[in-house]
Scaffold this motif. Sequence first.
Motif, mmCIF file in Angstrom:
data_model
loop_
_atom_site.group_PDB
_atom_site.id
_atom_site.type_symbol
_atom_site.label_atom_id
_atom_site.label_comp_id
_atom_site.label_asym_id
_atom_site.label_seq_id
_atom_site.Cartn_x
_atom_site.Cartn_y
_atom_site.Cartn_z
ATOM 1 N N VAL A 120 8.946 -10.396 -13.084
ATOM 2 C CA VAL A 120 8.595 -10.718 -14.471
ATOM 3 C C VAL A 120 8.769 -9.486 -15.353
ATOM 4 O O VAL A 120 9.304 -9.575 -16.462
ATOM 5 C CB VAL A 120 7.160 -11.289 -14.561
ATOM 6 N N ALA A 121 8.351 -8.330 -14.854
ATOM 7 C CA ALA A 121 8.514 -7.091 -15.629
ATOM 8 C C ALA A 121 9.994 -6.817 -15.899
ATOM 9 O O ALA A 121 10.365 -6.431 -17.015
ATOM 10 C CB ALA A 121 7.875 -5.918 -14.886
ATOM 11 N N ALA A 122 10.849 -7.029 -14.911
ATOM 12 C CA ALA A 122 12.283 -6.806 -15.087
ATOM 13 C C ALA A 122 12.882 -7.814 -16.069
ATOM 14 O O ALA A 122 13.726 -7.452 -16.899
ATOM 15 C CB ALA A 122 13.002 -6.887 -13.741
ATOM 16 N N ALA A 123 12.449 -9.065 -15.997
ATOM 17 C CA ALA A 123 12.944 -10.080 -16.929
ATOM 18 C C ALA A 123 12.509 -9.752 -18.355
ATOM 19 O O ALA A 123 13.288 -9.903 -19.303
ATOM 20 C CB ALA A 123 12.460 -11.465 -16.514
ATOM 21 N N ALA A 124 11.274 -9.288 -18.507
ATOM 22 C CA ALA A 124 10.784 -8.902 -19.834
ATOM 23 C C ALA A 124 11.578 -7.710 -20.370
ATOM 24 O O ALA A 124 11.938 -7.669 -21.553
ATOM 25 C CB ALA A 124 9.293 -8.575 -19.775
ATOM 26 N N ALA A 125 11.879 -6.749 -19.501
ATOM 27 C CA ALA A 125 12.676 -5.595 -19.914
ATOM 28 C C ALA A 125 14.088 -6.034 -20.314
ATOM 29 O O ALA A 125 14.660 -5.506 -21.277
ATOM 30 C CB ALA A 125 12.730 -4.565 -18.787
ATOM 31 N N HIS A 126 14.629 -6.996 -19.595
ATOM 32 C CA HIS A 126 15.961 -7.535 -19.919
ATOM 33 C C HIS A 126 15.948 -8.135 -21.328
ATOM 34 O O HIS A 126 16.837 -7.856 -22.141
ATOM 35 C CB HIS A 126 16.359 -8.585 -18.882
ATOM 36 N N LEU A 127 14.934 -8.941 -21.616
ATOM 37 C CA LEU A 127 14.831 -9.550 -22.941
ATOM 38 C C LEU A 127 14.603 -8.483 -24.004
ATOM 39 O O LEU A 127 15.233 -8.524 -25.074
ATOM 40 C CB LEU A 127 13.708 -10.588 -22.975
ATOM 41 N N ARG A 128 13.740 -7.517 -23.714
ATOM 42 C CA ARG A 128 13.485 -6.437 -24.661
ATOM 43 C C ARG A 128 14.786 -5.694 -24.985
ATOM 44 O O ARG A 128 15.061 -5.371 -26.138
ATOM 45 C CB ARG A 128 12.447 -5.474 -24.075
ATOM 46 N N GLY A 129 15.603 -5.439 -23.979
ATOM 47 C CA GLY A 129 16.884 -4.780 -24.182
ATOM 48 C C GLY A 129 17.809 -5.585 -25.078
ATOM 49 O O GLY A 129 18.491 -5.038 -25.944
ATOM 50 N N LYS A 130 17.807 -6.899 -24.861
ATOM 51 C CA LYS A 130 18.638 -7.774 -25.717
ATOM 52 C C LYS A 130 18.142 -7.734 -27.154
ATOM 53 O O LYS A 130 18.934 -7.685 -28.084
ATOM 54 C CB LYS A 130 18.590 -9.211 -25.202
ATOM 55 N N LEU A 131 16.825 -7.786 -27.335
ATOM 56 C CA LEU A 131 16.260 -7.802 -28.677
ATOM 57 C C LEU A 131 16.481 -6.482 -29.398
ATOM 58 O O LEU A 131 16.699 -6.459 -30.610
ATOM 59 C CB LEU A 131 14.760 -8.133 -28.611
ATOM 60 N N GLU A 132 16.418 -5.375 -28.664
ATOM 61 C CA GLU A 132 16.635 -4.064 -29.279
ATOM 62 C C GLU A 132 18.075 -3.908 -29.763
ATOM 63 O O GLU A 132 18.353 -3.126 -30.656
ATOM 64 C CB GLU A 132 16.263 -2.951 -28.304
ATOM 65 N N GLY A 133 18.980 -4.677 -29.159
ATOM 66 C CA GLY A 133 20.382 -4.598 -29.546
ATOM 67 C C GLY A 133 20.713 -5.393 -30.803
ATOM 68 O O GLY A 133 21.812 -5.301 -31.318
ATOM 69 N N LEU A 134 19.755 -6.165 -31.289
ATOM 70 C CA LEU A 134 19.990 -6.959 -32.505
ATOM 71 C C LEU A 134 19.910 -6.075 -33.737
ATOM 72 O O LEU A 134 19.134 -5.134 -33.804
ATOM 73 C CB LEU A 134 18.936 -8.062 -32.629
ATOM 74 N N GLU A 135 20.714 -6.394 -34.707
ATOM 75 C CA GLU A 135 20.654 -5.661 -35.961
ATOM 76 C C GLU A 135 19.558 -6.265 -36.834
ATOM 77 O O GLU A 135 19.377 -7.471 -36.856
ATOM 78 C CB GLU A 135 22.011 -5.739 -36.665
ATOM 79 N N PRO A 136 18.846 -5.420 -37.567
ATOM 80 C CA PRO A 136 17.752 -5.929 -38.425
ATOM 81 C C PRO A 136 18.235 -6.773 -39.568
ATOM 82 O O PRO A 136 19.285 -6.765 -40.029
ATOM 83 C CB PRO A 136 17.047 -4.680 -38.932
#
Length: 131
Positions: free
Chosen positions: A115-131
């Motif tokens: 679960v921690a790895a999946a959350a980190a995966h999603l966090r990484g995707k979200l950080e890559g989004l432009e504001p």
Amino acid sequence: STLTPFTAEGVRDFDDDALDRVDAFLKRFENLIGVAQKQLFRSLILFEGEDHSVMSAREIVLTLERWRILPSAEMWLAAVAARNRIAHEYPRPAEEVANALNEAFAAAQQIAPVVAAAAAHLRGKLEGLEP
């Protein structure tokens, strides 16, 4: 003192402190699976452009395994089955309770880092989004 591994005798001898600790673990275990399935995994599916509303929980897990976000759908589904076995409160023999608790404890140790790895995966995707 440690409660694990659980034994029938140990289950029969639970004092109030042990009951509180086991109840706290079980609630956290149930919440971990529930939040992962209902929020994290669905968010990952949605983020990848898939419609999670037409997918069963099993299909979601299999999709995340196929995408290599989950290492094993079988492991996840076994953890859900363990959660289901302990979630039902009815009188059972102490040995059966001990076995179910041991199974849940082992499953929790397996899925927490997943679960921690999946959350980190999603966090990484979200950080890559432009504001």
